[in-house]
Design a protein around this motif. Sequence first.
Motif, PDB file in Angstrom:
ATOM      1  N   PRO A 263      -4.100  25.201  -4.268  1.00  0.00           N
ATOM      2  CA  PRO A 263      -3.669  26.455  -4.908  1.00  0.00           C
ATOM      3  C   PRO A 263      -2.161  26.462  -5.121  1.00  0.00           C
ATOM      4  O   PRO A 263      -1.388  26.132  -4.221  1.00  0.00           O
ATOM      5  CB  PRO A 263      -4.121  27.523  -3.904  1.00  0.00           C
ATOM      6  N   LEU A 264      -1.748  26.796  -6.328  1.00  0.00           N
ATOM      7  CA  LEU A 264      -0.332  26.724  -6.691  1.00  0.00           C
ATOM      8  C   LEU A 264       0.505  27.736  -5.916  1.00  0.00           C
ATOM      9  O   LEU A 264       0.111  28.891  -5.752  1.00  0.00           O
ATOM     10  CB  LEU A 264      -0.174  26.951  -8.191  1.00  0.00           C
ATOM     11  N   GLU A 265       1.662  27.297  -5.479  1.00  0.00           N
ATOM     12  CA  GLU A 265       2.583  28.183  -4.771  1.00  0.00           C
ATOM     13  C   GLU A 265       3.536  28.892  -5.720  1.00  0.00           C
ATOM     14  O   GLU A 265       4.294  29.764  -5.302  1.00  0.00           O
ATOM     15  CB  GLU A 265       3.367  27.381  -3.729  1.00  0.00           C
ATOM     16  N   ARG A 266       3.495  28.525  -7.006  1.00  0.00           N
ATOM     17  CA  ARG A 266       4.265  29.217  -8.034  1.00  0.00           C
ATOM     18  C   ARG A 266       3.548  28.998  -9.358  1.00  0.00           C
ATOM     19  O   ARG A 266       2.813  28.027  -9.539  1.00  0.00           O
ATOM     20  CB  ARG A 266       5.699  28.695  -8.124  1.00  0.00           C
ATOM     21  N   GLY A 267       3.761  29.909 -10.303  1.00  0.00           N
ATOM     22  CA  GLY A 267       3.145  29.772 -11.608  1.00  0.00           C
ATOM     23  C   GLY A 267       3.748  28.616 -12.396  1.00  0.00           C
ATOM     24  O   GLY A 267       4.926  28.295 -12.252  1.00  0.00           O
ATOM     25  N   ILE A 268       2.926  27.968 -13.222  1.00  0.00           N
ATOM     26  CA  ILE A 268       3.381  26.839 -14.033  1.00  0.00           C
ATOM     27  C   ILE A 268       2.878  27.034 -15.458  1.00  0.00           C
ATOM     28  O   ILE A 268       1.679  27.211 -15.687  1.00  0.00           O
ATOM     29  CB  ILE A 268       2.849  25.501 -13.474  1.00  0.00           C
ATOM     30  N   GLU A 269       3.808  26.993 -16.430  1.00  0.00           N
ATOM     31  CA  GLU A 269       3.401  27.057 -17.830  1.00  0.00           C
ATOM     32  C   GLU A 269       3.237  25.650 -18.393  1.00  0.00           C
ATOM     33  O   GLU A 269       4.117  24.788 -18.231  1.00  0.00           O
ATOM     34  CB  GLU A 269       4.422  27.805 -18.686  1.00  0.00           C
ATOM     35  N   VAL A 270       2.120  25.425 -19.065  1.00  0.00           N
ATOM     36  CA  VAL A 270       1.847  24.167 -19.747  1.00  0.00           C
ATOM     37  C   VAL A 270       1.644  24.483 -21.222  1.00  0.00           C
ATOM     38  O   VAL A 270       0.696  25.176 -21.591  1.00  0.00           O
ATOM     39  CB  VAL A 270       0.598  23.476 -19.166  1.00  0.00           C
ATOM     40  N   THR A 271       2.563  24.011 -22.069  1.00  0.00           N
ATOM     41  CA  THR A 271       2.481  24.255 -23.504  1.00  0.00           C
ATOM     42  C   THR A 271       2.786  22.963 -24.247  1.00  0.00           C
ATOM     43  O   THR A 271       3.890  22.420 -24.131  1.00  0.00           O
ATOM     44  CB  THR A 271       3.484  25.352 -23.939  1.00  0.00           C
ATOM     45  N   GLY A 272       1.810  22.475 -24.979  1.00  0.00           N
ATOM     46  CA  GLY A 272       1.982  21.224 -25.702  1.00  0.00           C
ATOM     47  C   GLY A 272       0.728  20.377 -25.630  1.00  0.00           C
ATOM     48  O   GLY A 272      -0.388  20.901 -25.517  1.00  0.00           O
TER      49      GLY A 272
ATOM     50  N   ILE B 289       6.743  23.770 -19.166  1.00  0.00           N
ATOM     51  CA  ILE B 289       7.822  24.526 -19.777  1.00  0.00           C
ATOM     52  C   ILE B 289       8.525  25.345 -18.697  1.00  0.00           C
ATOM     53  O   ILE B 289       7.916  26.241 -18.086  1.00  0.00           O
ATOM     54  CB  ILE B 289       7.303  25.463 -20.880  1.00  0.00           C
ATOM     55  N   PRO B 290       9.793  25.064 -18.410  1.00  0.00           N
ATOM     56  CA  PRO B 290      10.503  25.862 -17.421  1.00  0.00           C
ATOM     57  C   PRO B 290      10.744  27.260 -17.952  1.00  0.00           C
ATOM     58  O   PRO B 290      10.863  27.465 -19.158  1.00  0.00           O
ATOM     59  CB  PRO B 290      11.824  25.094 -17.226  1.00  0.00           C
TER      60      PRO B 290
END
Length: 230
Positions: free
Chosen positions: A89-98, A225-226
């Motif tokens: 389970p992720l400890e922070r959100g992560i954006e994936v775009t591409g 994407i940061p």
Amino acid sequence: ANKWRDEEEWPLSRTRPTDYYLRSGGHANTPKGDGSLVAQGPSDEPADRYTYDPRDPVMTLYGANGHDEPHDQRVLDHRRDVLVYQTKPLERGIEVTGVPVLTLFASSTAPDTDFTVKLIDVHPDGFSQDLCYGIVRARFRHGFDDPKLMTPGEVYRFEIDMLPTSNFFRLGHRIRVDISSSDYPNFDRNHNTGRDDWADAELRVANQTVLHDAAHPSCITLPVIPPKLS
């Protein structure tokens, strides 16, 4: 994140290609297996194996009108011909775009076969939402204009470009990668014979091996994407 955002380019110039490596103790079959997706590359560990039978392909999950749409992948969780690798389970959100890209080291007992990949967002309640997918037909690994059959048992490096996506994996969600050899009827079945699948009636079972060790670091490269600085 359920937010619209305008951009001026594609792909986004601030994209950070981020590798997540396929890891396991050799039993990544089904979500109950030991497959994991981590930032650290592998050392020495056993390969994963599954059997692809074109008489019993992994079925595409379509909507009632036949259109592709996000579906809960849990109805396929019983299938041992699907290898599952997922993060904690992720400890922070992560954006994936591409465009995600899978680098896969694999072998087969067949002279030709397919390898498929799905990127999935696993919610805390277990809902497993498919985001995008990709496929490679082994004979076309160098392009459609340069078909080459495989030598059974030999390890090959495949690079699978997936369809583009834009998803925010929220805190507590998991990033998951499913690998198999069929997605039917979204894609036609590979008969595993190396002959013309449209003219050949024979269907052959293939035993597939996915490697993930120091010499064969199978991984998915995600376009992360940061967050924009305010």
